[in-house]
Enzyme design. Structure first.
Site, mmCIF file in Angstrom:
data_model
loop_
_atom_site.group_PDB
_atom_site.id
_atom_site.type_symbol
_atom_site.label_atom_id
_atom_site.label_comp_id
_atom_site.label_asym_id
_atom_site.label_seq_id
_atom_site.Cartn_x
_atom_site.Cartn_y
_atom_site.Cartn_z
ATOM 1 N N ASP A 118 42.996 27.239 56.386
ATOM 2 C CA ASP A 118 43.100 27.138 54.927
ATOM 3 C C ASP A 118 43.865 28.354 54.387
ATOM 4 O O ASP A 118 44.901 28.728 54.935
ATOM 5 C CB ASP A 118 41.685 26.996 54.341
ATOM 6 C CG ASP A 118 41.653 26.607 52.878
ATOM 7 O OD1 ASP A 118 41.630 25.403 52.586
ATOM 8 O OD2 ASP A 118 41.648 27.514 52.022
ATOM 9 N N TRP A 119 43.364 29.021 53.349
ATOM 10 C CA TRP A 119 44.062 30.195 52.823
ATOM 11 C C TRP A 119 44.136 31.328 53.847
ATOM 12 O O TRP A 119 45.009 32.192 53.763
ATOM 13 C CB TRP A 119 43.397 30.687 51.532
ATOM 14 C CG TRP A 119 44.167 30.273 50.315
ATOM 15 C CD1 TRP A 119 43.915 29.197 49.504
ATOM 16 C CD2 TRP A 119 45.320 30.925 49.754
ATOM 17 N NE1 TRP A 119 44.843 29.148 48.487
ATOM 18 C CE2 TRP A 119 45.712 30.187 48.617
ATOM 19 C CE3 TRP A 119 46.051 32.048 50.109
ATOM 20 C CZ2 TRP A 119 46.807 30.553 47.820
ATOM 21 C CZ3 TRP A 119 47.141 32.408 49.329
ATOM 22 C CH2 TRP A 119 47.507 31.670 48.204
ATOM 23 N N TRP A 161 42.746 18.100 43.888
ATOM 24 C CA TRP A 161 41.847 19.232 44.087
ATOM 25 C C TRP A 161 42.220 20.398 43.181
ATOM 26 O O TRP A 161 41.362 21.006 42.543
ATOM 27 C CB TRP A 161 41.854 19.650 45.549
ATOM 28 C CG TRP A 161 41.490 21.079 45.816
ATOM 29 C CD1 TRP A 161 42.286 22.039 46.350
ATOM 30 C CD2 TRP A 161 40.234 21.724 45.560
ATOM 31 N NE1 TRP A 161 41.623 23.231 46.442
ATOM 32 C CE2 TRP A 161 40.356 23.077 45.968
ATOM 33 C CE3 TRP A 161 39.026 21.291 45.025
ATOM 34 C CZ2 TRP A 161 39.319 23.993 45.849
ATOM 35 C CZ3 TRP A 161 37.985 22.210 44.908
ATOM 36 C CH2 TRP A 161 38.132 23.535 45.318
ATOM 37 N N ASP A 247 40.753 15.548 58.156
ATOM 38 C CA ASP A 247 41.085 16.275 56.923
ATOM 39 C C ASP A 247 42.100 15.459 56.113
ATOM 40 O O ASP A 247 43.207 15.210 56.582
ATOM 41 C CB ASP A 247 41.678 17.634 57.302
ATOM 42 C CG ASP A 247 42.021 18.494 56.097
ATOM 43 O OD1 ASP A 247 41.917 18.019 54.952
ATOM 44 O OD2 ASP A 247 42.401 19.661 56.311
ATOM 45 N N HIS A 276 38.169 19.136 57.178
ATOM 46 C CA HIS A 276 38.950 20.314 56.824
ATOM 47 C C HIS A 276 38.343 21.595 57.388
ATOM 48 O O HIS A 276 39.049 22.445 57.929
ATOM 49 C CB HIS A 276 39.060 20.398 55.303
ATOM 50 C CG HIS A 276 39.884 21.540 54.811
ATOM 51 N ND1 HIS A 276 41.239 21.626 55.004
ATOM 52 C CD2 HIS A 276 39.533 22.667 54.128
ATOM 53 C CE1 HIS A 276 41.706 22.742 54.460
ATOM 54 N NE2 HIS A 276 40.695 23.395 53.929
#
Length: 296
Positions: A118-119, A161, A247, A276
């Protein structure tokens, strides 16, 4: 900058999270991390994403530590036990990159195995491309490096999102994490993800992240991201993807990374029956795969 600090009482007796807190001072901000394994072991640096914290890696840290590696999982500024600037405008992509770089330099980490998702991937891939001398190998799970090009299209699920994160008055972090886990964590696990945020005033960092993803040419992060993407085209060190195939946002983004990065060639990439947050759904398996890959 108004800085908030989550009370320590919020982190008492969290299920599966047994590590004593450690901190690095980054100018006016305190950054928290956990560490396990031999101090002289090669470091495995685990970077979380939105809206989680180092708790996400609680299933993976012991696997690396037991294998003889120095397992390190920081909380990004605005998350976990790290300090939390109180305004959304206090956060930028570049600031997050700078904060994590300062953390790496404070601990003088070298020969790093980067584990990111993710980030954590948006930050970690930038850092690895910009400071390759500190990194030995990279494994990515459900992450990417956006460059506002056709190579990585922004799916509708992400746009929805981002709109939700920007506009909703209710931001239930534990439920958000659970929604993107195939394993559907119970109430105690959801509460642990909620722990860093006693109320909405602590959530500026979590609210900021979705709008900081660079998706257009005009975004200030695009030049640096494109430079990093170009640098990764020359990355010949080992590069492994282990993605959660369920995901809806990033389940197939691994193919873009594999095609672009030379070090991904002939590596034992995998797609697991996870969503995810592959660390929550299949963290031990991801860690075991990485340990076997490192030893090979």
């Amino acid at each position: 900058m108004n800085v908030l600090r989550t009370p320590d009482t919020r982190f008492v007796n969290l299920p599966g999270y047994r590590w004593a807190p450690r901190y690095v001072q980054l100018d006016a901000l305190r950054m928290h991390y956990v560490e396990d394994g031999p101090a002289q072991g090669a470091p495995v640096l685990m970077l979380h994403g939105e809206p989680t914290w180092s708790y996400l890696y609680r299933k993976m840290i012991p696997v690396f530590a037991d294998a003889g590696y120095r397992a390190i999982a920081p909380d990004l500024i605005g998350f976990g036990r790290s300090d939390k600037p109180g305004a959304i405008g206090d956060y930028s992509y570049q600031r997050h990159v700078d904060w994590v770089l300062a953390f790496i330099e404070a601990l003088d980490l070298r020969d790093i195995t980067l584990v990111c998702q993710d980030w954590g991937s948006l930050i970690g891939l930038r850092l690895a491309a910009e400071h390759p001398q500190r990194f030995a190998r990279i494994t990515v799970g459900n992450g990417a490096l956006p460059t506002a090009t056709a190579a990585l299209k922004i799916p509708l699920a992400f746009k929805l999102w981002r709109a939700y994160a920007v506009h909703t008055p209710w931001f239930p972090v534990g439920r958000i994490v659970s929604t993107l886990c195939s394993s559907r964590p119970g109430a105690d696990i959801r509460a642990a993800y909620d722990a860093p945020f006693p109320d909405a005033s602590y959530q500026a960092g979590a609210r900021a992240f979705p709008r900081l993803v660079p998706t257009t040419e005009a975004d200030p992060a695009i030049p640096a991201n494109r430079a990093a993407w170009a640098g990764l085209s020359q990355w010949h060190k080992p590069f492994l993807t282990v993605f959660g195939a369920r995901d809806p946002i990033l389940g197939r983004a691994d193919t873009v990374l594999q095609r672009h990065i030379p070090g991904a060639k002939d590596q034992p990439h995998a797609r697991l029956p996870a969503n995810h947050f592959v660390q929550e759904d299949a963290g031990e398996e991801w860690a075991r795969r990485v340990v076997a890959w490192m030893r090979a």
